[in-house]
Design an enzyme around this catalytic site. Sequence first.
Site, PDB file in Angstrom:
ATOM      1  N   HIS A 164     -66.254  -7.484 -25.252  1.00 38.94           N
ATOM      2  CA  HIS A 164     -66.637  -5.526 -24.025  1.00 38.94           C
ATOM      3  C   HIS A 164     -65.936  -4.725 -24.943  1.00 38.94           C
ATOM      4  O   HIS A 164     -66.061  -3.850 -24.599  1.00 38.94           O
ATOM      5  CB  HIS A 164     -66.849  -6.065 -22.772  1.00 38.94           C
ATOM      6  N   SER A 285     -66.314  12.340 -49.173  1.00 44.19           N
ATOM      7  CA  SER A 285     -67.481  13.156 -48.841  1.00 44.19           C
ATOM      8  C   SER A 285     -67.432  14.731 -49.298  1.00 44.19           C
ATOM      9  O   SER A 285     -66.793  14.667 -50.393  1.00 44.19           O
ATOM     10  CB  SER A 285     -66.781  13.650 -47.775  1.00 44.19           C
ATOM     11  N   LYS A 291     -61.957  13.125 -47.097  1.00 49.84           N
ATOM     12  CA  LYS A 291     -62.685  11.381 -46.438  1.00 49.84           C
ATOM     13  C   LYS A 291     -62.976  10.435 -47.525  1.00 49.84           C
ATOM     14  O   LYS A 291     -62.559  10.393 -47.991  1.00 49.84           O
ATOM     15  CB  LYS A 291     -64.404  11.716 -45.961  1.00 49.84           C
ATOM     16  N   GLU A 298     -72.182   0.741 -43.521  1.00 46.85           N
ATOM     17  CA  GLU A 298     -73.744   1.621 -42.846  1.00 46.85           C
ATOM     18  C   GLU A 298     -74.599   1.323 -43.607  1.00 46.85           C
ATOM     19  O   GLU A 298     -75.467   1.411 -42.734  1.00 46.85           O
ATOM     20  CB  GLU A 298     -73.061   3.343 -42.246  1.00 46.85           C
TER      21      GLU A 298
END
Length: 467
Positions: A164, A285, A291, A298
């Site tokens: 979980h 970024s 970043k 992804e």
Amino acid sequence: MTAQQNDTSKKMWGGRFSESTAASVEDFTASIQYDMRLYRHDIMGSKAHARMLARQNLITETERDAILHGLTEIESEIEAGTFAFKPELEDIHMNIEKALTDRVGAAGAKLHTARSRNDQVSLDLRLYLRDEAEELDRLLTEVQKSFLALARKYMGTVMPGYTHLQRAQPVLLSHHLLAYYEMFARDRGRIGDCKKRMNISPLGAAAMAGTGLPIDRESVAKELGFDGVTANSMDTSGDRDFALELLFSLSVVQLHLSRLAEELVLWSSKEFEFVEIGDRYCTGSSIMPQKKNPDIPELIRGKSGRVTGALVSLMMTVKGLPLTYNRDLQEDKEPVFDALDTVKAGLAITAELLQNTTFYTDRLQQATLGGFMTATDLADYLVRKDMPFREAHSVVGRVVALCQERNIELMDLTLTELQEFSTTIESDIFELLSVEGSVNSRISTGGTARVQVERALEHAEQQLGTR
Ligand code: ARG
């Protein structure tokens, strides 16, 4: 004749038509844009077919040689990029056959004897996918090897195991990594199984009823490395199970890649800080200079939809098709090719990504502290002292509640305090409440104790020949 029309004589099947095909129909029905990638397998299949026709005296040896020679030349032209593909010839099969006939004349026109594009297209796709299955196995093995290298490198590092997404029980990082090894091992098995059913020759089913000409299906099948010939010509003509099975297997591979990707995204965040993905495998970024983004995982995660979509697409194509061949089946190729391209690219980049990922062992170790992750060990301890598991579960629940109230860890309780919950508890409990003790107590087969993980790793290394 208007400019919109084409000469009917250009069509291989033009005989019964008095009007030429509308240009819009040619556009709409063509598959050459994507089935051209089957050219090598189409030629391989045609060559084997021609040799069989000669053995059966359906063509002469001179005609056979003209066909074989012509096909070899066409293959070189395609490879050199000088072959002119014609959309009005619809697909790769007719493009090659027309070019052959133009080149060698009457002999070329005999190639399609005792054959239909219906069995030809099934043959080509099977041959093509059989090669792709091998390539997939190679790529999957590379990913597995990357996991083995990491498991070896980080042997002994502990980390939280999660259920979980909550810290559950301490485990070895290598155990976590080897879980992926197993997932990809099953993928290789699935693709291998699928290859077995794919590797049966459809050639000779002809349009759908077989042929009256004296062909020898078995010898062509043997020459092409098939394990046998299909049993029912009608089934063969409309069967795409082999493509469906591969798409399912590809979907599962992609899901596995996606689960890994999700972990890498989480683990490379400041919140976890478990891994560092090499700079060459991250992107920045355009607005936030600080970043460093995990775009590769992804994108892998993001591509799961299209691979499963390809499976669903072909399932829906086949649903409700009456026997036997229907033109709908031409819709098999794009999803299959797209899924293959997507999964192969994902596997290749994942292997590289893993080779360029570093684990922060201190952070992983630190994350095992707090969260009462050895509570199950205390329960198991009580079970060994003959307490029924349900009762032990409840006792430990109360121990945890006490610790939470006092803001301490299980390890911080004294023996006397623990004994208030059960007089059977002795000082040997403290070894089990430590993270290493907990991990190493899980010696059941497939468990996370170091002896078991070492064993699993050695076995895997032997399997892949990296040891
Ligand atoms: N282009 C077709 C395909 O890819 C070839 C089969 C055509 N057969 C037919 N009877 N029209 O499926």
